[in-house]
Structures are given as C-alpha cells and as structure tokens.
Design a protein around this motif. Structure first.
Motif, PDB file in Angstrom:
ATOM      1  N   ILE A 248       0.836  -1.189   0.000  1.00 23.76           N
ATOM      2  CA  ILE A 248       0.000   0.000   0.000  1.00 23.76           C
ATOM      3  C   ILE A 248       0.878   1.247   0.000  1.00 23.76           C
ATOM      4  N   ALA A 249       0.377   2.314  -0.621  1.00 25.39           N
ATOM      5  CA  ALA A 249       1.064   3.601  -0.641  1.00 25.39           C
ATOM      6  C   ALA A 249       0.202   4.608   0.115  1.00 25.39           C
ATOM      7  N   CYS A 250       0.745   5.154   1.197  1.00 23.17           N
ATOM      8  CA  CYS A 250      -0.023   6.028   2.079  1.00 23.17           C
ATOM      9  C   CYS A 250       0.428   7.477   1.893  1.00 23.17           C
ATOM     10  N   PRO A 251      -0.494   8.381   1.570  1.00 22.57           N
ATOM     11  CA  PRO A 251      -0.116   9.790   1.406  1.00 22.57           C
ATOM     12  C   PRO A 251       0.232  10.430   2.742  1.00 22.57           C
ATOM     13  N   VAL A 252       1.273  11.253   2.743  1.00 22.23           N
ATOM     14  CA  VAL A 252       1.671  11.986   3.945  1.00 22.23           C
ATOM     15  C   VAL A 252       1.676  13.469   3.587  1.00 22.23           C
ATOM     16  N   ALA A 253       0.858  14.250   4.284  1.00 19.06           N
ATOM     17  CA  ALA A 253       0.716  15.671   3.981  1.00 19.06           C
ATOM     18  C   ALA A 253       2.045  16.395   4.203  1.00 19.06           C
ATOM     19  N   PRO A 254       2.393  17.333   3.334  1.00 17.03           N
ATOM     20  CA  PRO A 254       3.684  18.032   3.453  1.00 17.03           C
ATOM     21  C   PRO A 254       3.869  18.748   4.788  1.00 17.03           C
ATOM     22  N   ASP A 255       2.771  19.216   5.382  1.00 17.90           N
ATOM     23  CA  ASP A 255       2.884  19.982   6.625  1.00 17.90           C
ATOM     24  C   ASP A 255       2.801  19.120   7.884  1.00 17.90           C
ATOM     25  N   ASP A 256       2.642  17.812   7.726  1.00 18.27           N
ATOM     26  CA  ASP A 256       2.544  16.939   8.888  1.00 18.27           C
ATOM     27  C   ASP A 256       3.924  16.437   9.289  1.00 18.27           C
ATOM     28  N   PRO A 257       4.439  16.840  10.471  1.00 27.53           N
ATOM     29  CA  PRO A 257       5.753  16.331  10.899  1.00 27.53           C
ATOM     30  C   PRO A 257       5.722  14.840  11.196  1.00 27.53           C
ATOM     31  N   ILE A 258       4.577  14.343  11.687  1.00 24.48           N
ATOM     32  CA  ILE A 258       4.396  12.914  11.901  1.00 24.48           C
ATOM     33  C   ILE A 258       3.036  12.523  11.354  1.00 24.48           C
ATOM     34  N   ALA A 259       2.874  11.264  11.035  1.00 29.83           N
ATOM     35  CA  ALA A 259       1.587  10.724  10.599  1.00 29.83           C
ATOM     36  C   ALA A 259       1.467   9.301  11.110  1.00 29.83           C
ATOM     37  N   ARG A 260       0.267   8.929  11.450  1.00 29.58           N
ATOM     38  CA  ARG A 260       0.029   7.582  11.980  1.00 29.58           C
ATOM     39  C   ARG A 260      -0.745   6.765  10.958  1.00 29.58           C
ATOM     40  N   ILE A 261      -0.268   5.572  10.704  1.00 28.28           N
ATOM     41  CA  ILE A 261      -0.881   4.672   9.731  1.00 28.28           C
ATOM     42  C   ILE A 261      -1.331   3.418  10.459  1.00 28.28           C
ATOM     43  N   GLU A 262      -2.589   3.048  10.268  1.00 28.93           N
ATOM     44  CA  GLU A 262      -3.094   1.802  10.831  1.00 28.93           C
ATOM     45  C   GLU A 262      -3.467   0.873   9.689  1.00 28.93           C
ATOM     46  N   ILE A 263      -2.957  -0.341   9.751  1.00 31.32           N
ATOM     47  CA  ILE A 263      -3.238  -1.359   8.741  1.00 31.32           C
ATOM     48  C   ILE A 263      -4.163  -2.388   9.366  1.00 31.32           C
TER      49      ILE A 263
END
Length: 601
Positions: A254-269
C-alpha cells in the motif's frame, strides 16, 4: 473498536485500546450480509455486578519529552544493564526482545518516577510508535517501589530481581515482542514491561518520510483476504492508503499519502478474513519527516479541557465538542439517537469489564449488538463504533484527543456520510469516565447512479493494474432496471429477479450473457470475480438497496451483466449459466460492519 491486547493478569496490568467491528457472515443472497445479536440477547447480557477496574494508576499530561535513545529500525536489544540481561535470559527466544519496546518501557518507568503514576493511553500509544514498534496494541505490566535515592544499585537488583523475573514469567510464550524499562529517582524505582503480538508481517522500511507518501508491504497470512491502510492527515483528516492492485494475498503493498505539513503521521493497517465481517488491526506505524519530530508529545485538545461532574454532563459535553470539531472540519453535526444512547449506556459496565478482562470475543459480540442500532430510526446503510475511557478526568477534550490521534478513530467519528450518533457514558472510578459512541448513515435515496459510476471506476482501476483493456460500459437497460426495482420493493428475491433479467437480455439480444451479483454493506471493496477480469469486457452495472428479512441494516445489491462475444449456443444458454459460485460473506471494517454474499447468475 475492540481490545486486541490487554494484560489478563490481575496484578499491575493495563492495556492499550484498539477498535474493530466484527460480525458473522451472511448466508447468501436474500439473507442479511451482516448478522448481529438481537436486542433481547443484549438485554440478557447486561451484568449488574460488572465493576470495571484498572490495576495501575495512570495520569494524563499535556506534555512529555522522550529522552531515551530511539533505536534504529531492527536494532539489536541492548545488553547495557543487568535488567537487559535479565530479560534476555528470561525470554528464551532473543528475537522476541524488542529494542523499540525497551525504549517505550524506559520512558514509562521514567514517567512513574516523575509523577508516581504511569502514562495514560494516549502517551503509551505514542511512546510505542515513536520508539519504533509497529504492534497494533500492547500489554503493559509494572513493578514499582519506594526507596531512598542513595540506595546502591546492587541492593535494588538483589531485592527486586525476583519480582521483575516473576513479572516477565507471566508472559505468554506467543508474544512477538517484549521490552523492559527501568528508572529511579525522587525516592522511587520503577520497572515497566511492554509486550504483544501483531498479525502478519511488515517488510523492512524506514519511518523517515522525505516525499509525499510512504509505501508499506508485507504478508497478511494465509487465512486473510486483504489489507486496508488508513493514515492521519492534518488536524482532522484521514485518508485511505492506495493498494497495489497487482499484489494479492497473502502479500500486500500500500502507498499512504503523507501531507507536506505533517511532521508525523500515523498509519493503521487492518485486515479482513474470508467469511466474516471482521477487521483486525494488524500494524500501527508512526512515520516522521525528521529525527526530532514526535519526540515531544503534546496531544491536541478538541473541545474544552475542563472536566464535568457526572456521566450525563459528560455525554452532553462530548456531543457538543464532537459536533464543534465536525463543523470546523466542514461537516454536518451529528443528530443524537436518544433511545440508542440509553442502550449504549446500559451495557457500558458489562462492556468495559469484559474489555479489561481481555474477553475479546465478548467485547466483539457486545460491540456488534450496539452497532446493530435496534433502537435507531431509519434503514441503516453504514455504521461505526468507537469506545474509550479516561481514567483520571471526566474531560471530553481528553477523550476526543485520544480518539483523533488514531486514523480509525477519525474514520468512525469524522466520516462525512455519518449523520446520527448514539453516545453512552458512565463514571469510572472516582474521577474517570467510560464512553461508547456508535455512528450511523442511512439509505435516504433510491438513485444509485453515483455509486454505479464509482464501482465501474474501481473495476477499471483493477483491470488497469493487470494490464487488461479498458472495460466497455453498457447503458443500464429496462430488464436490469426492472429487476432492481423488484428487489428494492421486496416483491421479488434478488436471485429470482436477476435470473429473470439475464434471461430476458439474452433472448432479446441473441447473445451469450452471464452475470454476477453481490449483496454487501460496502461498495469500496468489492471482490470482483474472474469473469470481470477477462481479456476484454463489456458490462452493464446496476445498484439498488433493500432490507433482507430479519436484517438490522439495509444492504446494497450490486449486479453486473457481462456481455460475451459470439451468439448463444442454444435457447436456454443464459439460464444454464446460472450457478452459485459461493455464498461467503467476506468484508468488514473497524468502522463499518459490511460483508458481501457473492453469486454468479
């Protein structure tokens, strides 16, 4: 939501809360694709003696800085201290000793030394992810003692070694990962232990993100159909991760988008199993744009920080705060389902007691019964459930902060299509609160033209992934239109109506025709048959909805009429091609209980 891992032992154990919605599969066309416990069964399940209790004192804070070194991905477990070596000796398989969990455990022990309490759920979850673990949930155990700061380390080791050994010895041998942390100061010493397992595996990856997406891949196990990824975006957003449609189970990518302004992002599979409306949290990944990102935990506050005096006040304040967030996010506020809220509230002590005892099957069953919405007005199309507790403060802002840190929490509570909510709340201990929210969307129109366009577009994407030709869409004709109307009006069963339609089309056009139909609660994840992945495809698509006898929810009927090349070989070719491929129910999600029954006609 369901508790995937919670310490079952009675002494000094707490766990992290995750959520999932489950249901048993339907039995085929014309039957409910999602089966729920009845209202009468739920009433019988209410336990007046249920008394949910935590064995450890926790504390919510507005800020915490991680000072322990964060290990590199895949780092070996340290052997720097006697306690490191004790863990490695006590856990036979050293591969299960996790440097990432050691980091989280050390921070939790340090937190106790400073506050004489352990971190609340939100901080514990953050520590696990930021230290590099991808476990979907983790059990937590602790040993602590008051002692003068000038006590020699040799004495600490001598007097506490057996207690720590006993704590480690209570672990189940199936745990995938274990980490032990130690800290002392301020007249006390603390040992914290994290442990847990996740389903499937993740391939090696870097948590550092430099572009606008991160790609995750791995295996989901032979008994799992597929994986779905969700990722946080900004203050309120949640996005789907794009699946690689060329990869099939047991592999996923899977390819998960990460917003340019987000220093961290949480992904749940999350993953689904065939034959069940069951989404299990498989992995929880925290990605970052710099090495400093996420080292300071400062939970966003949604709504007022003030606490309220009782459960009734909490319920009203929570709904007000949640609707405020929905307005800020550009979404309509929830309407309250008052009768269902009473049902939610009656089951809270039983529900959370089962959760804290790690009775996961009972938790799933109760969650399904509430999600059924027996006291909700209207034909339910979709639903979600989220539950959580704040042990030390009846603060709606705290409750929402933890919920919105999770992609799945956002998926349930901020989904634009959800319009109604039921909220139940009950006191927890002296100052805490437990709450369950169920959300609902309804079938409120008969026109499914936009749904048909979306399903056809997804079919085209799947075909492109396999380098197949673009599908040719046939305009929906009178035969299929009439069949769908009969199903929607409950004047004819799905199978009979579509059998009649396919026969009529075949005889009118003197062509070989086959068909495929799905009854489901979810249009985004249809299990396309191989007939729709043929070298070339000319297809007619039709969608309607109805409520199957005995069903709590309504359900979609998705029909495909497949036009095959060449004339029919005989008068009854179309009817002879009607055959049942399977009657399994195969899709569900943590926000939406949904499961298709598939039949070819």
């Amino acid at each position: 939501m369901r508790t995937l891992k919670l310490g079952a032992e009675s002494f000094r154990l707490v766990g992290l809360f995750c959520w999932v919605c489950t249901a048993c599969g339907g039995g085929g066309l014309g039957q409910p694709v999602a089966r729920f416990p009845s209202k009468a069964e739920l009433e019988q399940a209410v336990s007046p003696d249920a008394r949910p209790e935590l064995q450890l004192e926790t504390l919510e804070v507005d800020r915490w800085s991680i000072e322990s070194p964060v290990p590199a991905p895949g780092a070996e477990y340290p052997t720097e201290t006697p306690w490191d070596r004790l863990l490695l000796d006590a856990v036979p398989d050293k591969a299960r000793a996790s440097a990432a969990l050691r980091c989280a455990a050390t921070e939790s022990a340090r937190f106790y030394v400073e506050h004489r309490a352990y971190p609340g759920d939100g901080l514990r979850r953050h520590l696990i992810g930021r230290c590099g673990s991808t476990l979907p949930s983790a059990g937590f155990a602790a040993v602590q003692v008051d002692l003068p700061d000038d006590t020699p380390e040799e004495r600490v080791e001598s007097e506490l070694r057996q207690s720590v050994t006993d704590m480690i010895g209570k672990l189940d041998s199936s745990n995938e990962a274990v980490g032990l942390g130690y800290a002392r100061g301020s007249g006390r010493a603390a040992f914290a232990l994290y442990y847990g397992s996740g389903s499937g595996t993740l391939d090696a990856f870097s948590p550092s993100v430099s572009g606008n997406r991160v790609t995750l891949s791995g295996t989901i196990g032979e008994d799992v159909e597929s994986a779905l990824g969700l990722v946080t975006e900004g203050e309120y957003g949640v996005r789907y991760c794009e699946p690689d449609r060329r990869v099939r189970a047991p592999r996923f990518r899977i390819a998960c988008p990460v917003a340019p302004d987000d220093p961290i992002a949480r992904i749940e599979i999350v993953t689904r199993r065939p034959g069940q409306v069951l989404m299990e949290s498989m992995r929880d990944v925290l990605v970052r744009r710099s090495e400093e990102a996420g080292l300071v935990y400062e939970p966003a506050l949604y709504g007022a920080a003030e606490t309220v005096s009782g459960a009734k006040e909490f319920r009203g304040a929570l709904l007000s705060a949640l609707n405020g967030v929905r307005r800020q996010a550009g979404q309509r506020p929830f309407a309250l389902e008052r009768r269902q809220s009473v049902s939610n509230e009656r089951l809270i002590p039983t529900f959370f007691d089962a959760m804290l005892r790690s009775s996961n099957e009972q938790v799933d069953w109760l969650a399904l019964g509430l999600l059924a919405g027996w006291d909700v007005q209207g034909m339910i199309r979709d639903g979600g459930i989220y539950w959580g507790m704040v042990a030390t403060a009846r603060s709606p802002g705290r409750w929402l902060s933890y919920a919105f840190e999770s992609p799945l929490g956002r998926w349930v509570l901020l989904e634009p299509s959800m319009s109604h909510i039921a909220v139940g709340a009950a006191p927890f201990a002296q100052a805490g609160v437990m709450a369950i929210a169920t959300t609902y969307a309804f079938f409120d129109q008969r026109d499914h033209g936009a749904d048909e366009d979306a399903v056809f577009a997804e079919l085209a994407k799947v075909r492109r992934a396999y380098d197949l030709s673009e599908p040719q869409r046939v305009r929906r004709g009178a035969a299929l239109e009439g069949a769908l109307a009969s199903v929607a009006n409950n004047t004819e069963t799905t199978g009979d109506a579509l059998n009649r339609a396919i026969y009529r089309i075949s005889t009118e056009q003197t062509r070989s025709i086959s068909g495929w139909v799905v009854e489901t609660n979810d249009l985004k994840h249809l299990p396309f048959t191989d007939a729709l992945l043929a070298a070339s495809l000319e297809v007619e698509v039709g969608i309607t909805h109805y409520r199957a006898p005995g069903g709590a929810w309504g359900q979609y009927v998705v029909a495909f009429v497949i036009y095959e090349s060449g004339p029919p070989t005989g008068r009854h070719t179309a009817r002879n091609r009607l055959r049942v491929v399977d009657r399994t129910a195969s899709f569900g999600s943590s926000a939406r209980a949904s499961s298709p029954a598939r039949t070819s006609f």
